[in-house]
Motif scaffolding. Structure first.
Motif, mmCIF file in Angstrom:
data_model
loop_
_atom_site.group_PDB
_atom_site.id
_atom_site.type_symbol
_atom_site.label_atom_id
_atom_site.label_comp_id
_atom_site.label_asym_id
_atom_site.label_seq_id
_atom_site.Cartn_x
_atom_site.Cartn_y
_atom_site.Cartn_z
ATOM 1 N N GLU A 64 22.878 64.106 67.330
ATOM 2 C CA GLU A 64 23.514 63.800 66.044
ATOM 3 C C GLU A 64 24.930 64.347 65.997
ATOM 4 O O GLU A 64 25.852 63.673 65.542
ATOM 5 N N LEU A 65 25.104 65.570 66.451
ATOM 6 C CA LEU A 65 26.421 66.201 66.452
ATOM 7 C C LEU A 65 27.394 65.426 67.334
ATOM 8 O O LEU A 65 28.536 65.163 66.946
ATOM 9 N N LEU A 66 26.950 65.037 68.523
ATOM 10 C CA LEU A 66 27.816 64.286 69.430
ATOM 11 C C LEU A 66 28.204 62.933 68.842
ATOM 12 O O LEU A 66 29.357 62.498 68.975
ATOM 13 N N LYS A 67 27.271 62.262 68.175
ATOM 14 C CA LYS A 67 27.586 60.976 67.535
ATOM 15 C C LYS A 67 28.620 61.169 66.435
ATOM 16 O O LYS A 67 29.551 60.368 66.294
ATOM 17 N N LEU A 68 28.459 62.227 65.643
ATOM 18 C CA LEU A 68 29.416 62.504 64.581
ATOM 19 C C LEU A 68 30.791 62.812 65.159
ATOM 20 O O LEU A 68 31.810 62.306 64.683
ATOM 21 N N GLN A 69 30.844 63.627 66.209
ATOM 22 C CA GLN A 69 32.123 63.951 66.840
ATOM 23 C C GLN A 69 32.784 62.700 67.398
ATOM 24 O O GLN A 69 34.006 62.528 67.274
ATOM 25 N N ILE A 72 34.270 60.736 64.546
ATOM 26 C CA ILE A 72 35.506 61.364 64.080
ATOM 27 C C ILE A 72 36.650 61.013 65.018
ATOM 28 O O ILE A 72 37.745 60.659 64.576
ATOM 29 N N ARG A 73 36.396 61.061 66.326
ATOM 30 C CA ARG A 73 37.446 60.729 67.309
ATOM 31 C C ARG A 73 37.916 59.290 67.158
ATOM 32 O O ARG A 73 39.077 58.984 67.395
ATOM 33 N N HIS A 74 37.015 58.398 66.772
ATOM 34 C CA HIS A 74 37.370 56.989 66.638
ATOM 35 C C HIS A 74 37.801 56.626 65.217
ATOM 36 O O HIS A 74 37.968 55.459 64.894
ATOM 37 N N GLY A 75 37.934 57.631 64.361
ATOM 38 C CA GLY A 75 38.409 57.376 63.006
ATOM 39 C C GLY A 75 37.372 56.774 62.087
ATOM 40 O O GLY A 75 37.706 56.279 61.016
ATOM 41 N N GLU A 76 36.117 56.788 62.481
ATOM 42 C CA GLU A 76 35.060 56.202 61.654
ATOM 43 C C GLU A 76 34.521 57.191 60.630
ATOM 44 O O GLU A 76 33.901 56.803 59.661
#
Length: 104
Positions: A64-69, A72-76
């Motif tokens: 979950e944390l990796l998906k959120l990060q 964030i990196r892709h501006g979503e």
């Protein structure tokens, strides 16, 4: 910085944790999240043994944390502090325009 001991329960097991008064609320929220994930895994899967359930919960939470990060990196998705900073900057710019045009 003062440290205090708090008693928590994760998957029915008691744990004594040290934290500062300032971080207690966040730690209790994390405990609740871990307990919830471990309970879900124990209830909805064939995984048995607390150590295995803990590893599966850790993997799920890390995923979950990796998906959120990645979002964030892709501006979503944006972290709350970034949103607050952007809002402050926008308000400052609006105030400057209002003052410049004498609209107050």
């Amino acid at each position: 910085m003062t440290t205090k001991q708090i008693e928590v329960s994760i998957l029915g097991q008691p744990y004594r944790l040290a934290c500062s008064p300032e971080t207690e609320a966040a730690l209790l929220e994390a405990v609740a999240r871990v307990d919830s994930e471990m309970t879900k895994i124990r209830t909805h899967s064939s995984v048995r043994g607390q150590d295995r359930i803990a590893v599966m919960a850790a993997l799920s939470l890390a995923s979950e944390l990796l998906k959120l990060q990645e979002s964030i990196r892709h501006g979503e998705a944006f972290p709350a502090e970034e949103i607050r900073r952007t809002m402050r900057q926008m308000n400052e710019q609006l105030n400057a325009v209002i003052e410049q045009h004498g609209m107050q």
